[in-house]
Write an enzyme that holds these catalytic residues in place. Sequence first.
Site, mmCIF file in Angstrom:
data_model
loop_
_atom_site.group_PDB
_atom_site.id
_atom_site.type_symbol
_atom_site.label_atom_id
_atom_site.label_comp_id
_atom_site.label_asym_id
_atom_site.label_seq_id
_atom_site.Cartn_x
_atom_site.Cartn_y
_atom_site.Cartn_z
ATOM 1 N N CYS A 98 -44.460 -11.027 30.248
ATOM 2 C CA CYS A 98 -43.766 -9.746 30.341
ATOM 3 C C CYS A 98 -44.708 -8.550 30.408
ATOM 4 O O CYS A 98 -45.247 -8.249 31.446
ATOM 5 C CB CYS A 98 -42.761 -9.596 29.206
ATOM 6 S SG CYS A 98 -41.514 -8.324 29.540
ATOM 7 N N ARG A 135 -31.696 -2.964 33.648
ATOM 8 C CA ARG A 135 -32.739 -3.914 33.293
ATOM 9 C C ARG A 135 -32.382 -5.271 33.895
ATOM 10 O O ARG A 135 -31.208 -5.571 34.155
ATOM 11 C CB ARG A 135 -32.871 -4.039 31.772
ATOM 12 C CG ARG A 135 -33.371 -2.774 31.102
ATOM 13 C CD ARG A 135 -33.508 -2.962 29.601
ATOM 14 N NE ARG A 135 -34.538 -3.946 29.257
ATOM 15 C CZ ARG A 135 -35.834 -3.657 29.184
ATOM 16 N NH1 ARG A 135 -36.254 -2.436 29.448
ATOM 17 N NH2 ARG A 135 -36.706 -4.590 28.845
ATOM 18 N N HIS A 201 -39.366 -15.066 28.595
ATOM 19 C CA HIS A 201 -39.338 -15.076 27.136
ATOM 20 C C HIS A 201 -38.586 -16.338 26.709
ATOM 21 O O HIS A 201 -38.388 -17.257 27.487
ATOM 22 C CB HIS A 201 -38.608 -13.833 26.607
ATOM 23 C CG HIS A 201 -39.345 -12.562 26.842
ATOM 24 N ND1 HIS A 201 -40.532 -12.271 26.216
ATOM 25 C CD2 HIS A 201 -39.061 -11.501 27.643
ATOM 26 C CE1 HIS A 201 -40.947 -11.072 26.606
ATOM 27 N NE2 HIS A 201 -40.077 -10.584 27.473
#
Length: 253
Positions: A98, A135, A201
């Site tokens: 990320c 997002r 993630h």
Amino acid sequence: MTKQKVIIAWLYPDLMSTYGDRGNIITLQKRCEWRGIETEILSITPETKSIELKKADIVFGGGAQDLEQEIVMKDLKGDKGSVIKELINAGTPALFVCGAPQLMGKYYEPAMGKRIDGLGIFDMVSKHPGPKKPRLIGNVVAQVELPDLVTTIVGFENHGGRTKLGKNAKAFAKIIKGYGNNGEDGTEGVIYNNAIGCYFHGPLLPKNPKISDWLLSCALKKKYGQNIILKELDDSLEIQAHEAIARRLRIGV
């Protein structure tokens, strides 16, 4: 051969450890422990001397918010950044998740504030499109196709930044379900030498044991100068977790 040992450099754990990224460190430790391989974790902080970082057999960096990324990058502009470049160019395996790969690229433009120049290890740029753009969030499945590793990977992504790869960059995986680097071109992450950058993630490694073992195999080969066959482990629980995500997205494994 003497007992094998893997030294893992964990970049800025207090500043860059969003969304359970610590689980990647735990996974590498446990998979070494179950095989009788010793591990040492080097927590790299602004106070750490760059010479300590040179010991690393694997480098790991997790996610972070924009402010933390700016703090970290200021430190990486010193000797530590040069050491990381040397390690990656020499084939040291790494996993950047990320926010971390954004800092390993050419630059990252946050939603607010100045552009953060990266280390330029990855030929890519990352930009936040601003608060009005959504997002990129959700479970994700992608296909990894490397010369010595073909597998699906599953995880969770949650990022505002959009990453575009340069002409000299190779994507780590192709998106099957999810957004990936930018939600447009079907790419996920980047790979250079043995260094992986991705938006996975979840964290990534517990549900994707083949990626864990690929990193470990690369580290042992570089350190000991020979291919070392890793002892087989019972990955039934990891495979079940992997398949659960794939089924939820109605994707065949």
